[in-house]
Design an enzyme around this catalytic site. Structure first.
Site, PDB file in Angstrom:
ATOM      1  N   ASP A  21       1.785  -1.380  11.936  1.00 25.21           N
ATOM      2  CA  ASP A  21       0.491  -1.898  11.487  1.00 25.21           C
ATOM      3  C   ASP A  21       0.282  -3.370  11.836  1.00 25.21           C
ATOM      4  OD1 ASP A  21      -0.530   0.429  10.362  1.00 25.21           O
ATOM      5  OD2 ASP A  21       0.532   0.114   8.474  1.00 25.21           O
ATOM      6  N   ARG A  24       2.715   5.964  -3.220  1.00 30.96           N
ATOM      7  CA  ARG A  24       3.847   6.767  -3.698  1.00 30.96           C
ATOM      8  C   ARG A  24       4.031   6.655  -5.211  1.00 30.96           C
ATOM      9  NH1 ARG A  24       4.470   5.499   1.476  1.00 30.96           N
ATOM     10  NH2 ARG A  24       5.692   6.783   2.918  1.00 30.96           N
ATOM     11  N   GLY A  75      -5.403   7.575   5.212  1.00 33.49           N
ATOM     12  CA  GLY A  75      -4.552   8.443   6.022  1.00 33.49           C
ATOM     13  C   GLY A  75      -3.237   8.748   5.323  1.00 33.49           C
ATOM     14  N   ARG A 121      -8.946  11.829  12.376  1.00 37.14           N
ATOM     15  CA  ARG A 121      -7.512  11.600  12.515  1.00 37.14           C
ATOM     16  C   ARG A 121      -6.729  12.906  12.497  1.00 37.14           C
ATOM     17  NH1 ARG A 121      -6.103   6.433   8.869  1.00 37.14           N
ATOM     18  NH2 ARG A 121      -4.181   6.594  10.039  1.00 37.14           N
ATOM     19  N   LYS A 141       0.824  -1.203   0.000  1.00 29.92           N
ATOM     20  CA  LYS A 141       0.000   0.000   0.000  1.00 29.92           C
ATOM     21  C   LYS A 141       0.869   1.269   0.000  1.00 29.92           C
ATOM     22  CE  LYS A 141      -3.463   1.626   3.135  1.00 29.92           C
ATOM     23  NZ  LYS A 141      -4.530   1.311   4.057  1.00 29.92           N
ATOM     24  N   SER A 142       1.918   1.270   0.843  1.00 30.21           N
ATOM     25  CA  SER A 142       2.790   2.452   0.942  1.00 30.21           C
ATOM     26  C   SER A 142       3.408   2.787  -0.411  1.00 30.21           C
ATOM     27  CB  SER A 142       3.926   2.197   1.936  1.00 30.21           C
ATOM     28  OG  SER A 142       3.418   1.903   3.201  1.00 30.21           O
ATOM     29  N   LYS A 178      -4.294   5.677  15.119  1.00 32.68           N
ATOM     30  CA  LYS A 178      -4.518   5.056  13.801  1.00 32.68           C
ATOM     31  C   LYS A 178      -6.001   5.189  13.443  1.00 32.68           C
ATOM     32  CE  LYS A 178      -0.488   3.637  12.391  1.00 32.68           C
ATOM     33  NZ  LYS A 178      -0.016   3.973  11.038  1.00 32.68           N
ATOM     34  N   GLN A 195       5.066   9.056   7.805  1.00 37.27           N
ATOM     35  CA  GLN A 195       4.160   9.965   7.094  1.00 37.27           C
ATOM     36  C   GLN A 195       4.593  11.420   7.246  1.00 37.27           C
ATOM     37  OE1 GLN A 195       0.162   9.045   8.352  1.00 37.27           O
ATOM     38  NE2 GLN A 195       0.146   7.092   7.248  1.00 37.27           N
TER      39      GLN A 195
END
Length: 447
Positions: free
Chosen positions: A328, A33, A101, A129, A28-29, A355, A177
């Site tokens: 996570d 990106r 997020g 958040r 996902k990260s 989170k 982040q």
């Protein structure tokens, strides 16, 4: 807790051992990106293996709104024609990030340093958040926060400066982040921007900056820290991206394979970046039978095939400095700990309180609902393992719209005496749309 949908309860039951080989969805990260760097580069960035969950699709939509041309060529295959650093268009509408997020925070860095005005919003969960930690360094760089909700929450509007100011910034907490938002903002600033981390966090942004041709240097700083220096206003060139399998998603079949007796599964091409492999390190310390079968390099990241067999785990103490590399994965680690012999103490989990939900409280409540003895002491979570005795199961487990809580407890249900029911499974689609099908393909009973 306001739902944007009617909850759909999901049940997991114990069955036969899990067998087979699978590849979990793309990381996902890196998927977020890939879209962001595609937007900021000149030329066409080709992406394969992209995670097509809801969160990443929100980032893709934002890239389009900011001027990128985004094509979908087939499962996981995308092309992004970028506008270059400094070339962002004024979006015609609000950028709605749904539950994302990461996408929202990274894109605030991108937009905040360009001379445009952007409004960010999201779903009920994202609106809770905190974004203030991203806004603080952006304001130092010249971004004006035109409007925001209490505590720096979305919906919020940013107006970027004519030219962003380079800064030296030491994030107050270990957060990839925050670091990434500052580095992405720094692309539009002249001169050098420096980020000093007391505790090294996942480094995908730095790796991808280098992959796209930015001048970036990373040097050790202190015992666990890093000093990152980025030269601003580069011309980033489009570069292909192969997205490796997501270690945070692989965590679910991985733990299931350990706790369901007699299991033997192979997870293909999982990213083994050392700043993401805290869970693997911890499970191996606990006596997990995990072997690395094949290592390779994909798009600057190390990947490996992992073979996992049913194991009797033992309790360990997880040091607080490991938290950034597995933030996570604590919910699913807590599930593994419930089946271990002895006590597992997970230390320094304050970051879990901010989170998608207060994940620390949600994990404790879920474990107790399933008959596991556990408690919170300060920022530590302590879990008493069953020592090989059956874990009861039960529910319904309150997920608080948190996909990782939902998946962790469904994994637990594959090995408990009684089925485990989670109160809502719909938000699993934000990060792992194929979760149920993949687990059931290995022999799981989730539905």
């Amino acid at each position: 807790m306001s739902h944007d949908h009617d909850p759909v309860p999901v049940t997991a039951r114990a069955g036969s051992p899990l067998k087979g080989r699978v590849r979990v969805p793309g990381d996902k990260s890196i998927s977020h990106r890939a879209m962001i760097f595609g937007l900021l580069a000149i030329g066409e960035t080709k992406v394969s293996g992209l995670l097509e969950g809801e969160d990443v699709m929100r980032t893709a939509a934002a890239a389009r709104a900011l001027g990128a041309v985004v094509h979908h060529d087939g499962p996981g295959a995308w092309r992004v024609q970028g506008v270059g650093v400094g070339g962002l268009h004024q979006p015609a509408d609000i950028l709605d990030f749904g539950n994302a997020g990461t996408g929202s925070r990274l894109m605030m860095g991108v937009c905040g340093s360009h001379p445009i005005t952007t409004t960010f919003d999201g779903d009920a969960s994202l609106r809770k958040r905190p974004m203030r930690r991203i806004l603080d360094p952006l304001e130092q760089m010249g971004t004006v926060v035109v409007s925001q909700q209490e505590g720096g929450r979305v919906p919020l509007t940013l107006r970027g400066p004519k030219e962003a100011i380079p800064i030296v910034y030491a994030p107050p907490v270990a957060s990839a982040q925050i670091k990434s938002a500052v580095l992405l903002a720094a692309l539009a600033a002249p001169g050098e921007t420096t980020v000093i981390e007391a505790e090294a966090t996942r480094d995908h942004t730095e790796k991808m900056l280098a992959h796209f041709g930015a001048e970036i240097t990373v040097t050790p700083d202190g015992a666990h820290g890093r000093r990152i220096v980025l030269k601003g206003q580069p011309e980033l060139q489009a570069a292909p991206i192969v997205v490796p399998a997501d270690p945070s998603s692989a965590a679910f079949p991985l733990v299931a394979g350990l706790i369901v007796p007699g299991s033997d599964i192979l997870l293909e091409s999982v990213m083994t970046n050392p700043l993401r492999s805290g869970l693997l390190t911890t499970l191996i310390e606990m006596g997990a039978d995990i072997t690395v079968e094949r290592e390779a390099n994909e798009g600057g990241e190390t990947v490996a095939d992992l073979r996992v067999r049913g194991s009797q785990l033992k309790g360990v103490t997880v040091p607080p400095e490991r938290a950034p590399s597995m933030i996570d994965e604590y919910p699913v680690l807590a599930v593994a700990a419930a089946f271990a012999t002895g006590t597992t103490r997970m230390r320094g989990l304050q970051e879990l309180r901010v989170k998608e939900s207060d994940r620390l409280a949600a994990v404790e409540a879920g474990l107790k609902a399933a008959g596991v003895t556990c408690w919170i002491e300060g920022d530590d979570l302590i879990v008493e393992g069953s020592g090989g005795a059956p874990v009861r199961g039960g529910g319904p487990i309150a997920t608080h719209l948190d996909h990782r809580i939902a998946m962790s407890f469904l994994v637990m249900g594959l090995a408990t005496q009684n089925p485990v029911v989670v109160d809502d499974g719909l938000m699993i689609a934000t990060s792992f749309p194929s979760f149920t099908a993949l687990m059931n393909g290995l022999g799981g009973r989730i539905g």
